[in-house]
Design an enzyme around this catalytic site. Structure first.
Site, PDB file in Angstrom:
ATOM      1  CG  ASN A   1      -0.198   0.286   2.514  1.00  0.00           C
ATOM      2  OD1 ASN A   1       0.392  -0.622   3.111  1.00  0.00           O
ATOM      3  ND2 ASN A   1      -0.219   1.527   2.969  1.00  0.00           N
ATOM      4  CB  CYS A   2       1.033   4.360  -1.668  1.00  0.00           C
ATOM      5  SG  CYS A   2      -0.556   4.690  -2.442  1.00  0.00           S
ATOM      6  CE1 TYR A   3      -0.326   9.527   4.747  1.00  0.00           C
ATOM      7  CE2 TYR A   3      -1.009  11.207   3.185  1.00  0.00           C
ATOM      8  CZ  TYR A   3      -0.757  10.815   4.481  1.00  0.00           C
ATOM      9  OH  TYR A   3      -0.946  11.691   5.508  1.00  0.00           O
TER      10      TYR A   3
END
Length: 533
Positions: A472-474
């Site tokens: 995942n990212c932000y």
């Protein structure tokens, strides 16, 4: 070829998140340290004029500036970890070793060939000191290059094992053995190649700067337009952390990139006026003001019978955008159903940056109101002109509201609250999300309540065997799938709280906002897989 290139860029953009997202923390703490050394605050509150508080502030700000002067190393480790398919910790450690080998190999080669300049004055020579070693000034690009090289070697050789007496040379040790000659040779080649590349980068920076406000407008617009692809990080990162965003000498240290220069200037009380490099930073007008106007327009144009639900959906999204600068839940609410609104949003974002530049405003709010307070208030009005920032924000609040309301009503766009059925809404409130945690996909077997949301997500992604990687990212759950055609977007949006789904080749991104870490962990726990981070 096109798909392969896009896949590579997607992975690279995802890997950039590891070093990029940690840097704002340093900036916030630098700003916090400045609160204790700010002359105006000390004059207003004389109790702060003592060696304990001022010393604390000076130490905190001064120590964190060291992060900005070692970005090459930070990006090297971060990108290697992000691009590694397995054994990520070992990849990060190996990249650190490779970085040390590289800078010493380059230094020795330059020294052998009498190419090192006088170290007493390196400004403008194209050379710099990295961890006390004099090398060519490659800046953050050194870390990016070495991080990618390390990840490629690691992914290819990390599983190789030997028998008998040679078994200690398998795995990550073999990766390092292979990496040494590659890194040494790269250091020698870069001694010839990098000056040419640096010249091209400098020319590009000059061209962009000569484009003036038009170049700034394109930059701000593209940074928003590329959000659907997940590649918008590749637009702003070079300007924030490389010479494209400016070069400045502050307190005897040379800093490159708008964000680095800004943080360094924050920590130096002798700097009275912030440099123009800040124009390339994420100014935050659209996050803190513009999209709030857009949401108000969507609420006012909602059907009467849907207004209550639209309000419950939009208020949390507005709060998240204003406070934390997370805009994707709002943007994805109209990005695909009304792309003209997204284009208008991108254009206004670019125009807001130009407006701030024309008014000589140096205030920033890259991650919402909290950042705005910490970054600008301690520096005072003279250095940032932050009151004008708020006035510009209110202006764009009105522009967003007027344009969005006109376009929504004129073309009958199906934004939040204007759907034919109330259940068709694409954003969900926190209450809706919690209610979904105990639900399962229609027709599926019952599962434990805490596994409900993960079970639904996995089913909508085609099942366990279809999911290859989970990161995942932000704000986005990022996955690699065997067969992306099995993705059920309606289930992801309607039953798991996703505000958007992007499918590109085998890469799938599901937008969940700030709770994405919790979502990823629940999916990994449900599948019984160790975290890939």
């Amino acid at each position: 070829m096109k798909d392969t290139l896009m896949n590579g860029m997607q992975r690279f953009a995802k890997a950039m998140f590891i070093p990029v997202l940690i840097l704002p923390i340093a900036g916030i703490l630098i700003a916090f340290g400045n609160l204790f050394t700010n002359p105006q605050l000390i004059e207003t509150f004389p109790i702060m004029d003592n060696p304990v508080t001022t010393g604390f502030g000076s130490i905190l700000s001064g120590s964190l500036v060291s992060i900005l002067t070692n970005l090459g190393l930070i990006f090297c480790v971060g990108i290697a970890v992000g691009l590694a398919d397995k054994k990520k910790a070992e990849a990060g450690f190996t990249s650190l070793l490779g970085f040390l080998v590289f800078i010493h190999a380059m230094n020795n080669y330059l020294s052998f060939n009498d190419l090192l300049v006088d170290s007493s004055s390196l400004q403008g020579t194209g050379q710099t000191m990295v961890l006390g070693v004099q090398v060519l000034d490659m800046g953050v690009f050194l870390g990016i290059i070495l991080g990618v090289i390390t990840a490629l070697v690691h992914n290819k050789y990390a599983d190789i094992e030997f028998d008998n007496a040679f078994q200690i040379y398998g795995g990550s040790r073999f990766v390092f053995i292979v990496l040494i000659p590659i890194v040494v040779l790269s250091a020698i080649l870069m001694s010839f190649i990098w000056p040419v590349i640096q010249s091209a980068i400098d020319s590009t920076g000059v061209f962009i700067n000569q484009a003036g406000n038009f170049g700034l407008f394109l930059y701000g617009t593209l940074e928003r337009l590329l959000i659907p692809t997940g590649l918008h990080h590749l637009v702003y990162t070079p300007f924030l952390y490389t010479s494209l965003g400016g070069v400045a000498e502050i307190g005897g240290e040379v800093f490159e990139g708008a964000r680095n220069i800004y943080f360094a200037e924050m920590a130096d009380p002798t700097v009275r006026v912030l440099s123009e490099s800040v124009i390339w930073d994420a100014r935050g007008i659209s996050k803190m003001f513009g999209l709030i106007g857009a949401c108000l327009a969507m609420y006012h144009t909602a059907k009467p019978e849907h207004k209550a639900k639209a309000k419950a959906i939009l208020i949390p999204a507005v709060f998240t955008s204003f406070i934390a600068g997370v805009t994707e839940p709002i943007e994805f609410s109209f990005m695909f159903i009304a792309p003209v609104l997204f284009v208008i949003h991108s254009v206004l974002s670019g125009l807001s940056m130009v407006t701030l530049n024309l008014l000589n405003v140096r205030a920033i709010g890259p991650n919402g109101f909290i950042d705005f307070l910490l970054y600008n208030i301690p520096l005072g009005v003279e250095r940032t002109r932050w009151p004008l920032y708020i006035l510009v924000g209110l202006l764009y609040f009105g522009l967003y509201y007027t344009l969005f309301r006109f376009l929504i009503t004129r073309f009958n766009l199906k934004t939040i609250g204007r759907e034919d059925k109330a259940e068709d809404t694409r954003l969900y409130s926190k209450k809706d999300y919690k209610e979904r945690q105990s639900s399962t996909a229609p027709g599926s077997e019952q599962v434990h309540p805490q596994d409900g949301i993960a079970h639904t997500i996995v089913s909508a992604l085609g099942g366990d065997e279809n999911i290859k990687t989970i990161t995942n990212c932000y704000t986005r759950l990022r996955l690699t799938l065997d067969d992306p055609g099995r993705v059920d977007e309606s289930v992801l949006k309607d039953q798991t709280g996703a505000s958007g789904v992007i499918v590109k080749d085998r890469n799938v991104q599901v937008v969940y906002g700030l709770q994405v870490n919790k979502v990823r962990r629940s999916v990994e726990a449900y599948l019984g897989r160790p975290s890939e981070d």
